[in-house]
Design a protein around this motif. Structure first.
Motif, mmCIF file in Angstrom:
data_model
loop_
_atom_site.group_PDB
_atom_site.id
_atom_site.type_symbol
_atom_site.label_atom_id
_atom_site.label_comp_id
_atom_site.label_asym_id
_atom_site.label_seq_id
_atom_site.Cartn_x
_atom_site.Cartn_y
_atom_site.Cartn_z
ATOM 1 N N LEU A 55 0.816 -1.218 0.000
ATOM 2 C CA LEU A 55 0.000 0.000 0.000
ATOM 3 C C LEU A 55 0.848 1.266 0.000
ATOM 4 O O LEU A 55 0.306 2.365 -0.172
ATOM 5 C CB LEU A 55 -0.926 0.012 1.212
ATOM 6 N N TYR A 56 2.161 1.155 0.194
ATOM 7 C CA TYR A 56 3.016 2.327 0.303
ATOM 8 C C TYR A 56 2.916 3.249 -0.910
ATOM 9 O O TYR A 56 2.773 4.472 -0.745
ATOM 10 C CB TYR A 56 4.472 1.918 0.536
ATOM 11 N N PRO A 57 3.005 2.728 -2.146
ATOM 12 C CA PRO A 57 2.887 3.641 -3.307
ATOM 13 C C PRO A 57 1.552 4.379 -3.350
ATOM 14 O O PRO A 57 1.504 5.558 -3.709
ATOM 15 C CB PRO A 57 3.044 2.700 -4.503
ATOM 16 N N LYS A 58 0.485 3.700 -2.967
ATOM 17 C CA LYS A 58 -0.839 4.344 -2.947
ATOM 18 C C LYS A 58 -0.871 5.430 -1.890
ATOM 19 O O LYS A 58 -1.422 6.519 -2.119
ATOM 20 C CB LYS A 58 -1.916 3.305 -2.673
ATOM 21 N N TRP A 59 -0.286 5.185 -0.729
ATOM 22 C CA TRP A 59 -0.262 6.186 0.335
ATOM 23 C C TRP A 59 0.535 7.423 -0.086
ATOM 24 O O TRP A 59 0.122 8.550 0.185
ATOM 25 C CB TRP A 59 0.337 5.577 1.598
ATOM 26 N N VAL A 60 1.669 7.205 -0.737
ATOM 27 C CA VAL A 60 2.476 8.336 -1.204
ATOM 28 C C VAL A 60 1.692 9.160 -2.221
ATOM 29 O O VAL A 60 1.703 10.402 -2.195
ATOM 30 C CB VAL A 60 3.802 7.845 -1.810
ATOM 31 N N PHE A 61 1.009 8.481 -3.132
ATOM 32 C CA PHE A 61 0.211 9.186 -4.143
ATOM 33 C C PHE A 61 -0.881 10.026 -3.491
ATOM 34 O O PHE A 61 -1.108 11.181 -3.889
ATOM 35 C CB PHE A 61 -0.400 8.173 -5.110
ATOM 36 N N GLU A 62 -1.554 9.485 -2.491
ATOM 37 C CA GLU A 62 -2.624 10.222 -1.827
ATOM 38 C C GLU A 62 -2.071 11.406 -1.047
ATOM 39 O O GLU A 62 -2.718 12.476 -0.990
ATOM 40 C CB GLU A 62 -3.407 9.277 -0.917
ATOM 41 N N LEU A 63 -0.896 11.267 -0.452
ATOM 42 C CA LEU A 63 -0.281 12.401 0.222
ATOM 43 C C LEU A 63 0.058 13.508 -0.774
ATOM 44 O O LEU A 63 -0.157 14.695 -0.494
ATOM 45 C CB LEU A 63 0.983 11.955 0.963
ATOM 46 N N ARG A 64 0.591 13.150 -1.919
ATOM 47 C CA ARG A 64 0.931 14.152 -2.927
ATOM 48 C C ARG A 64 -0.316 14.853 -3.477
ATOM 49 O O ARG A 64 -0.241 16.007 -3.915
ATOM 50 C CB ARG A 64 1.701 13.504 -4.083
ATOM 51 N N CYS A 65 -1.445 14.157 -3.426
ATOM 52 C CA CYS A 65 -2.702 14.748 -3.891
ATOM 53 C C CYS A 65 -3.355 15.633 -2.829
ATOM 54 O O CYS A 65 -4.410 16.223 -3.083
ATOM 55 C CB CYS A 65 -3.681 13.657 -4.313
ATOM 56 N N GLY A 66 -2.749 15.734 -1.662
ATOM 57 C CA GLY A 66 -3.264 16.621 -0.620
ATOM 58 C C GLY A 66 -4.084 15.960 0.454
ATOM 59 O O GLY A 66 -4.654 16.653 1.307
ATOM 60 N N PHE A 67 -4.163 14.644 0.450
ATOM 61 C CA PHE A 67 -4.926 13.941 1.479
ATOM 62 C C PHE A 67 -4.050 13.644 2.690
ATOM 63 O O PHE A 67 -2.823 13.635 2.606
ATOM 64 C CB PHE A 67 -5.493 12.628 0.923
ATOM 65 N N GLY A 68 -4.709 13.382 3.822
ATOM 66 C CA GLY A 68 -4.031 12.909 5.008
ATOM 67 C C GLY A 68 -4.350 11.440 5.218
ATOM 68 O O GLY A 68 -5.399 10.956 4.774
ATOM 69 N N LEU A 69 -3.460 10.717 5.866
ATOM 70 C CA LEU A 69 -3.643 9.287 6.103
ATOM 71 C C LEU A 69 -3.928 9.059 7.578
ATOM 72 O O LEU A 69 -3.161 9.515 8.439
ATOM 73 C CB LEU A 69 -2.398 8.507 5.691
ATOM 74 N N LEU A 70 -5.005 8.359 7.872
ATOM 75 C CA LEU A 70 -5.380 8.053 9.252
ATOM 76 C C LEU A 70 -5.454 6.540 9.406
ATOM 77 O O LEU A 70 -6.280 5.878 8.782
ATOM 78 C CB LEU A 70 -6.718 8.684 9.614
ATOM 79 N N MET A 71 -4.576 5.992 10.244
ATOM 80 C CA MET A 71 -4.500 4.550 10.453
ATOM 81 C C MET A 71 -5.247 4.159 11.727
ATOM 82 O O MET A 71 -5.067 4.791 12.776
ATOM 83 C CB MET A 71 -3.031 4.108 10.570
ATOM 84 N N TYR A 72 -6.056 3.125 11.643
ATOM 85 C CA TYR A 72 -6.756 2.629 12.817
ATOM 86 C C TYR A 72 -6.803 1.105 12.755
ATOM 87 O O TYR A 72 -6.572 0.490 11.712
ATOM 88 C CB TYR A 72 -8.176 3.210 12.904
ATOM 89 N N GLY A 73 -7.088 0.497 13.877
ATOM 90 C CA GLY A 73 -7.123 -0.954 13.968
ATOM 91 C C GLY A 73 -6.382 -1.423 15.205
ATOM 92 O O GLY A 73 -5.576 -0.696 15.791
ATOM 93 N N PHE A 74 -6.626 -2.656 15.619
ATOM 94 C CA PHE A 74 -6.040 -3.177 16.850
ATOM 95 C C PHE A 74 -4.535 -3.369 16.690
ATOM 96 O O PHE A 74 -4.063 -3.882 15.681
ATOM 97 C CB PHE A 74 -6.683 -4.502 17.238
ATOM 98 N N GLY A 75 -3.798 -2.946 17.691
ATOM 99 C CA GLY A 75 -2.352 -3.095 17.687
ATOM 100 C C GLY A 75 -1.646 -1.773 17.450
ATOM 101 O O GLY A 75 -2.199 -0.847 16.851
ATOM 102 N N SER A 76 -0.406 -1.710 17.918
ATOM 103 C CA SER A 76 0.397 -0.500 17.731
ATOM 104 C C SER A 76 0.754 -0.313 16.264
ATOM 105 O O SER A 76 1.232 -1.244 15.606
ATOM 106 C CB SER A 76 1.673 -0.597 18.573
ATOM 107 N N LYS A 77 0.516 0.891 15.772
ATOM 108 C CA LYS A 77 0.856 1.198 14.372
ATOM 109 C C LYS A 77 2.120 2.027 14.257
ATOM 110 O O LYS A 77 2.449 2.542 13.204
ATOM 111 C CB LYS A 77 -0.325 1.940 13.723
ATOM 112 N N LYS A 78 2.844 2.166 15.362
ATOM 113 C CA LYS A 78 4.039 2.993 15.406
ATOM 114 C C LYS A 78 5.112 2.482 14.443
ATOM 115 O O LYS A 78 5.660 3.245 13.633
ATOM 116 C CB LYS A 78 4.578 3.041 16.836
#
Length: 315
Positions: free
Chosen positions: A70-93
């Motif tokens: 999913l990394y390339p998709k996340w980079v593309f969305e950041l360049r398009c001006g979106f923010g990424l919000l991660m949720y789900g059980f477990g540490s996402k650090k």
């Protein structure tokens, strides 16, 4: 016949349920109390927790590796001006930091640990502005004019810092700073004013934001404008099942001895849940008890009053 058999079976289940409830209610209740639990030293308890062997490491590692697609998709969305919000059980650090270190190598990255108890939002925004300034300086052309900073960032107001991060300083649209916030719903960031500032930072043209949430009520921190216009979140369900070691180290342990500082903090939490009128009543009670220490009263009550007094005075 089949219909009657189904009804009889359902009636039997219901009858057995109420019989079990009746028998369970008539049994002898346990005489044990919470006060009977033997508390241990906090350091000893934390050391025991650290010694617990992690399970399913292979499966967790495989799950984390699967998110790399999913990394390339996340980079593309950041360049398009979106923010990424991660949720789900477990540490996402570890997941977010791996994404930032491997896929965001062309931009500056600033990390905010929202799970810390106290965070200075002004210092954080100042650091973001300084990171953007350094990013702009490295991308300037030799022949191009570049404005000089007349006033240090740490002496500027929040509005000036936000205006700088939202200005048209570069002709390149890919010049931005990525702000990584672990636990944007953490105790040091969840107040309304801080969330408003973070939303304004995320809306700046040269800022992109990647954040994680873990609290079930985290979306209640934002209104519609903040979610869809300022943060502009793209929500991703990325459960990792990684233990919350870094995030949970600053939280008190239930089975550990609590000192005076922890008791005062507990009293402050109780006060925050009360109405202003109730808080004023406790304040009068605390002032009266401290002014008349010789009056009859149990030691525990006097200690609690002292904790309330400290919490009300901001100590």
């Amino acid at each position: 016949m089949e219909g009657n058999y189904g009804e009889d079976e359902e009636f039997g289940f219901a009858r057995n349920y109420f019989i079990a409830k009746e028998l369970g209610g008539s049994g002898k209740k346990s005489s044990r109390k919470l006060s009977d639990i033997e508390l241990v030293d906090e350091q000893e308890l934390r050391a025991a927790a650290r010694s617990i062997e992690s399970k399913h490491e292979k499966e967790i590692g495989s799950l984390l590796n699967s998110y790399k697609s999913l990394y390339p998709k996340w980079v593309f969305e950041l360049r398009c001006g979106f923010g990424l919000l991660m949720y789900g059980f477990g540490s996402k650090k570890a997941l977010i930091e791996d994404f930032a270190s491997t896929a965001l190598t062309e931009c500056a990255v600033l990390v905010i640990n929202g799970y810390l108890q106290s965070i200075n939002i002004k210092q954080a925004v100042t650091a973001i502005a300084e990171a953007l300034w350094d990013q702009l300086k490295t991308r300037r052309t030799p022949s191009g004019d570049f404005p000089k900073v007349q006033q240090p960032f740490n002496s500027r107001s929040m509005d000036d810092l936000l205006a700088f991060m939202d200005g048209s300083h570069s002709e390149k649209n890919d010049c931005f700073v990525c702000v990584v916030i672990h636990n944007i719903d953490g105790p040091g960031l969840r107040d309304s004013d801080t969330q408003q500032y973070l939303a304004r930072v995320a809306a700046c043209s040269h800022i992109r934001m990647v954040a994680s949430i873990d609290h079930v009520n985290a979306p209640l921190l934002w209104d519609k404008k903040m979610v869809h216009t300022q943060f502009n979140w793209c929500w991703y369900h990325v459960p990792t099942f990684v233990p919350y070691k870094a995030e949970g180290i600053f939280y008190p342990l239930i089975l550990a001895h609590g000192g005076t500082a922890q008791s005062a903090k507990t009293a402050a939490i109780v006060l925050q849940s009360l109405t202003p009128n109730a808080q004023s009543v406790f304040k009068v009670l605390a002032e009266h008890q401290l002014a008349h220490p010789d009056e009859e009263g149990k030691d525990a009550c006097q200690q609690f009053v002292q904790y309330l007094s400290r919490a009300l005075s901001g100590e």
